[in-house]
Design an enzyme around this catalytic site. Structure first.
Site, PDB file in Angstrom:
ATOM      1  CG  ASP A   1     -27.992 -18.570  23.347  1.00 27.17           C
ATOM      2  OD1 ASP A   1     -27.374 -17.497  23.238  1.00 27.17           O
ATOM      3  OD2 ASP A   1     -27.524 -19.654  22.954  1.00 27.17           O
TER       4      ASP A   1
ATOM      5  CG  HIS B   1     -25.822 -17.071  26.637  1.00 27.62           C
ATOM      6  ND1 HIS B   1     -25.544 -18.009  25.666  1.00 27.62           N
ATOM      7  CD2 HIS B   1     -26.021 -17.775  27.774  1.00 27.62           C
ATOM      8  CE1 HIS B   1     -25.570 -19.223  26.189  1.00 27.62           C
ATOM      9  NE2 HIS B   1     -25.872 -19.098  27.471  1.00 27.62           N
TER      10      HIS B   1
END
Length: 469
Positions: free
Chosen positions: A275, A309
């Protein structure tokens, strides 16, 4: 005419003021950095888990031995160090106390039990911006001063497809997941003491979470296989995170997420995550507004971002606001890194993001936009709280390859304001920019695909917000 005075003489009055303001901003960053000082511990006060019956055999649970060693160190004059050396240690949660350093030797591995029952009784914690009484983080401290987690060893959360990660979407949750129930009771204003999520819940633990602590140092370690966020200081002050290697690719595996913190330094770390590499936060929706504690005065320096991300992200749990963020001398590079610099907000969060400065960042490649500011993230316009963004300066950003340079999506009633790109170059951007509801976007010596540009490349179509992260 040479030097800085000569350069300023060649600028317009407005440009000169902007350059002087930017110098003042980085002078403020230097002052913040000078006052962030890690704690120190008497090296003579040394304790080990072995002294209290712990065995580094990788099979015998050493939770009690860790607790007794930490207690002894906390009672020593001036505090002390708990030194973990030799072999592989299996443990449940490690709860630090004031004036204690937990030091993991280079030859040691600390593995955390995969049995959720070992992480109770519940403690005060936060999960995705909401407070609760729930599962203990692996390494935890609350209301402490002068704590450290250091060394060159390995912290292994043992999360995988069979442990912790499946809780992200667990059929055992029934019609309402535990994540959704927590969000609901927080919005309903249920007192935190009554938000109890016991051993049968599917709220995953963070790896390291100092809560309401002062003078925190986390340094040198390698962290792998985390259930979710790896480093999560909450309501802390004077925090140093440096020299870490974080490699964990599970769901919500953010690298370092300071939340509602003040005076934070994150430097010389390697992030390879599932992430956001770094995500700066300040509480979610009603809880964030109730606590009303922004994250402020954060310096991110010399870090390397691989998969993730976002390289440096603000949001999405951002309701308490974020201000005075400084990013410099970082490198980001991976086709599996979505965005280099990302800001996530919406009308449910409504936080204010302001005074953000970025310089000397090199991006080899990212999969999507180099810079994203997105009010349409998550709930988008569904909410009663106006997001605010004002004041972003990016100097000397070099990007090798990206989908587009900018993806900026504000609201008509809440435009994104005051963005300066200075001395930036993008070697290859494949698609036009997306720029909607932005005021005060300025370009100063910016090149795209080998050509000088004075504004965004037109033609990008506003698309539904990316929900990743």
């Amino acid at each position: 005419m040479g030097g800085i005075p000569g350069l300023l003489a060649l600028l317009t009055p407005r440009d000169a003021r902007a350059a002087a303001d930017e110098d003042d901003s980085w002078a403020a960053a230097a002052a913040i950095r000078r006052r962030i000082a890690p704690p120190r511990f008497p090296r003579a006060n040394r304790f080990t888990p072995q002294q209290f019956g712990g065995l580094p055999d990788g099979r015998t649970l050493a939770t009690e031995a860790f607790a007794k060693a930490i207690e002894a160190a906390s009672k020593a004059p001036g505090g002390g160090r708990v030194v973990v050396e030799g072999g592989t240690w299996l443990t449940g949660p490690i709860h630090l106390r004031s004036n204690v350093e937990l030091h993991i030797d280079r030859e040691s591995i600390v593995r955390f039990s995969t049995d959720p029952a070992h992480y109770f009784p519940p403690v005060l914690t936060r999960f995705e911006g909401n407070e609760l009484m729930g599962i203990s983080p692996f390494i935890y401290a609350v209301d402490c001063e002068n704590i450290a987690i250091t060394g060159h060893g390995i912290l292994d959360g043992q999360a995988d497809a069979a442990h912790w990660w499946p809780w992200k979407r667990s059929p055992a949750d029934g019609p309402e997941s535990d994540d959704a129930r927590l969000k609901r009771v927080a919005e309903e204003g249920v007192p935190v003491a009554e938000r109890v999520f016991g051993p049968d819940s599917t709220i995953r633990p963070q790896f390291i979470q100092p809560y309401r602590c002062r003078n925190v140092l986390i340094e040198g370690l390698t962290i792998i296989r985390s259930p979710m966020w790896e480093i999560h200081p909450v309501e802390c002050e004077n925090v140093t995170v440096r020299g870490l290697t974080i490699s964990s690719h599970g769901p919500n595996n953010d690298g370092c997420d300071p939340e509602s913190c003040r005076d934070v330094l994150i430097e010389n770390c390697l992030f390879d995550t599932g992430d956001d590499c770094i995500a700066i936060k300040s509480g979610r929706n009603a809880d964030g507004r109730r606590l009303n504690q922004p994250t402020e005065n954060v310096i991110i320096s010399g870090c390397t971002m691989a998969d993730g991300h976002g390289g440096v992200t603000l949001g999405s749990e951002i309701s308490g606001g974020v201000r005075n963020i400084f990013v410099e001398n970082c490198r980001m590079d991976s086709p599996r890194l979505n965005t280099a610099i990302r800001f996530k907000n919406n009308a449910a969060r409504g936080g204010t993001l302001e005074n953000i400065h970025i310089r000397n960042v090199t991006v080899g490649q990212v999969g999507r936009a180099a810079i994203t500011i997105d009010y349409n993230y998550g709930e988008g316009a569904r909410g009663s709280f106006t997001p605010v963004f004002r004041g972003l300066t990016i100097e000397r950003l070099l990007v090798g390859r990206c989908q587009r340079v900018l993806d900026l999506q504000g609201f008509a009633n809440a435009p994104i304001r005051d963005i300066r790109l200075v001395d930036c170059a993008v070697v290859r951007a494949a698609e036009p920019d997306i720029v909607a509801h932005v005021e005060g976007l300025r370009y100063e010596n910016v090149r795209r695909n080998g050509q000088p540009v004075s504004g965004p490349t037109p033609g990008g179509v506003v698309a539904p917000a990316d929900r990743d992260g």
